[in-house]
Design a protein around this motif. Sequence first.
Motif, mmCIF file in Angstrom:
data_model
loop_
_atom_site.group_PDB
_atom_site.id
_atom_site.type_symbol
_atom_site.label_atom_id
_atom_site.label_comp_id
_atom_site.label_asym_id
_atom_site.label_seq_id
_atom_site.Cartn_x
_atom_site.Cartn_y
_atom_site.Cartn_z
ATOM 1 N N CYS A 1 -20.627 -18.561 -22.042
ATOM 2 C CA CYS A 1 -21.908 -19.274 -22.087
ATOM 3 C C CYS A 1 -22.465 -19.344 -20.675
ATOM 4 O O CYS A 1 -21.746 -19.090 -19.700
ATOM 5 C CB CYS A 1 -21.779 -20.656 -22.729
ATOM 6 S SG CYS A 1 -21.395 -21.984 -21.573
ATOM 7 N N CYS B 1 -14.670 -17.077 -21.298
ATOM 8 C CA CYS B 1 -14.228 -18.472 -21.384
ATOM 9 C C CYS B 1 -12.829 -18.638 -20.812
ATOM 10 O O CYS B 1 -12.552 -19.617 -20.125
ATOM 11 C CB CYS B 1 -14.264 -18.953 -22.835
ATOM 12 S SG CYS B 1 -15.938 -19.172 -23.483
ATOM 13 N N TRP C 1 -20.829 -20.938 -17.434
ATOM 14 C CA TRP C 1 -19.558 -20.441 -16.910
ATOM 15 C C TRP C 1 -19.388 -20.831 -15.440
ATOM 16 O O TRP C 1 -20.321 -20.722 -14.654
ATOM 17 C CB TRP C 1 -19.499 -18.918 -17.038
ATOM 18 C CG TRP C 1 -18.178 -18.328 -16.589
ATOM 19 C CD1 TRP C 1 -17.085 -18.112 -17.366
ATOM 20 C CD2 TRP C 1 -17.830 -17.894 -15.268
ATOM 21 N NE1 TRP C 1 -16.064 -17.572 -16.605
ATOM 22 C CE2 TRP C 1 -16.492 -17.421 -15.313
ATOM 23 C CE3 TRP C 1 -18.500 -17.861 -14.052
ATOM 24 C CZ2 TRP C 1 -15.825 -16.938 -14.193
ATOM 25 C CZ3 TRP C 1 -17.838 -17.376 -12.927
ATOM 26 C CH2 TRP C 1 -16.512 -16.905 -13.014
ATOM 27 N N LEU D 1 -13.845 -24.510 -16.925
ATOM 28 C CA LEU D 1 -13.965 -25.560 -17.946
ATOM 29 C C LEU D 1 -13.101 -25.291 -19.176
ATOM 30 O O LEU D 1 -13.057 -26.096 -20.097
ATOM 31 C CB LEU D 1 -15.432 -25.718 -18.368
ATOM 32 C CG LEU D 1 -16.394 -26.033 -17.215
ATOM 33 C CD1 LEU D 1 -17.809 -26.235 -17.740
ATOM 34 C CD2 LEU D 1 -15.942 -27.253 -16.430
ATOM 35 N N TYR E 1 -24.138 -19.380 -25.789
ATOM 36 C CA TYR E 1 -22.724 -19.151 -26.091
ATOM 37 C C TYR E 1 -22.547 -18.122 -27.203
ATOM 38 O O TYR E 1 -23.242 -18.142 -28.219
ATOM 39 C CB TYR E 1 -22.038 -20.460 -26.518
ATOM 40 C CG TYR E 1 -20.642 -20.231 -27.046
ATOM 41 C CD1 TYR E 1 -19.569 -20.109 -26.187
ATOM 42 C CD2 TYR E 1 -20.411 -20.089 -28.419
ATOM 43 C CE1 TYR E 1 -18.289 -19.852 -26.658
ATOM 44 C CE2 TYR E 1 -19.141 -19.830 -28.907
ATOM 45 C CZ TYR E 1 -18.083 -19.714 -28.020
ATOM 46 O OH TYR E 1 -16.827 -19.452 -28.502
ATOM 47 N N CYS F 1 -12.830 -19.306 -17.148
ATOM 48 C CA CYS F 1 -13.820 -20.312 -16.732
ATOM 49 C C CYS F 1 -13.077 -21.597 -16.357
ATOM 50 O O CYS F 1 -12.081 -21.964 -16.990
ATOM 51 C CB CYS F 1 -14.777 -20.580 -17.892
ATOM 52 S SG CYS F 1 -15.922 -21.958 -17.609
ATOM 53 N N PHE G 1 -17.884 -28.765 -24.406
ATOM 54 C CA PHE G 1 -18.082 -28.986 -25.837
ATOM 55 C C PHE G 1 -16.976 -29.903 -26.339
ATOM 56 O O PHE G 1 -15.886 -29.454 -26.681
ATOM 57 C CB PHE G 1 -18.054 -27.654 -26.597
ATOM 58 C CG PHE G 1 -19.175 -26.734 -26.228
ATOM 59 C CD1 PHE G 1 -20.442 -26.892 -26.770
ATOM 60 C CD2 PHE G 1 -18.980 -25.702 -25.323
ATOM 61 C CE1 PHE G 1 -21.484 -26.044 -26.415
ATOM 62 C CE2 PHE G 1 -20.007 -24.846 -24.962
ATOM 63 C CZ PHE G 1 -21.262 -25.024 -25.510
ATOM 64 N N CYS H 1 -12.961 -26.619 -24.465
ATOM 65 C CA CYS H 1 -13.832 -26.478 -23.296
ATOM 66 C C CYS H 1 -14.376 -27.865 -23.007
ATOM 67 O O CYS H 1 -14.846 -28.533 -23.932
ATOM 68 C CB CYS H 1 -14.978 -25.516 -23.615
ATOM 69 S SG CYS H 1 -16.360 -25.637 -22.450
HETATM 70 S S1 SF4 Z 1 -18.338 -23.622 -20.105
HETATM 71 FE FE1 SF4 Z 1 -19.068 -21.902 -21.339
HETATM 72 S S2 SF4 Z 1 -18.024 -20.112 -20.444
HETATM 73 FE FE2 SF4 Z 1 -16.914 -21.936 -19.756
HETATM 74 S S3 SF4 Z 1 -15.277 -22.205 -21.283
HETATM 75 FE FE3 SF4 Z 1 -17.009 -23.468 -21.911
HETATM 76 S S4 SF4 Z 1 -18.139 -22.188 -23.366
HETATM 77 FE FE4 SF4 Z 1 -16.801 -20.831 -22.181
#
Ligand code: SF4
Length: 113
Positions: free
Chosen positions: A106, A75, A109, A80, A50, A78, A95, A92
Motif C-alpha cells: 500500500c 508488506c 509502505w 508496519l 492496497y 514494511c 489496519f 499491519c
Molecule cells: S503499511 Fe501498507 S505496505 Fe506496510 S504492511 Fe501495511 S498494508 Fe503493507
Amino acid sequence: MNNESISRRQFLRGSCATALALGGLSVSNTASAEDVKLTEDDATAQALGYKHDASTVDVAKYPKRGGEEGKKQFCDNCALYAIKEEGDWAPCSLFQNKLVAGKGWCNAWVSAG
Ligand code: SF4
C-alpha cells in the motif's frame, strides 16, 4: 434526589456500560485478529491503493510502487508489518485487527531498514 446525584448516577452507569463494551470489544478483537484478512475493497485499503499482490498496484496512480525501489517494496519488508519474515499474512499496524498479505503493498509502505 437533586440534579447532581442524577447526573453522577447517569455518569457512573454510562461509564460502566462503556467499560463493559470496551472490554467486550477488546476480547473479540483479540479473538478475531488472527483470522480476519483485509479486503481490497476496505475503504482505507482503497484509499491507500492496497493490493494483496503488489504486482497489481496501479502504478500510474501510485508511481512510488512503479520505480525500481518501489518494485522491491512488499508488506513483508514494511516497518508496519508485524512479522519480519517473508510469508503469507500478518498484522499491519495501519489496519487494526486485520491481516495483510506478505506480498501485498500500500502507499503507506515504510522502510524497515
Ligand atoms: S503499511 Fe501498507 S505496505 Fe506496510 S504492511 Fe501495511 S498494508 Fe503493507
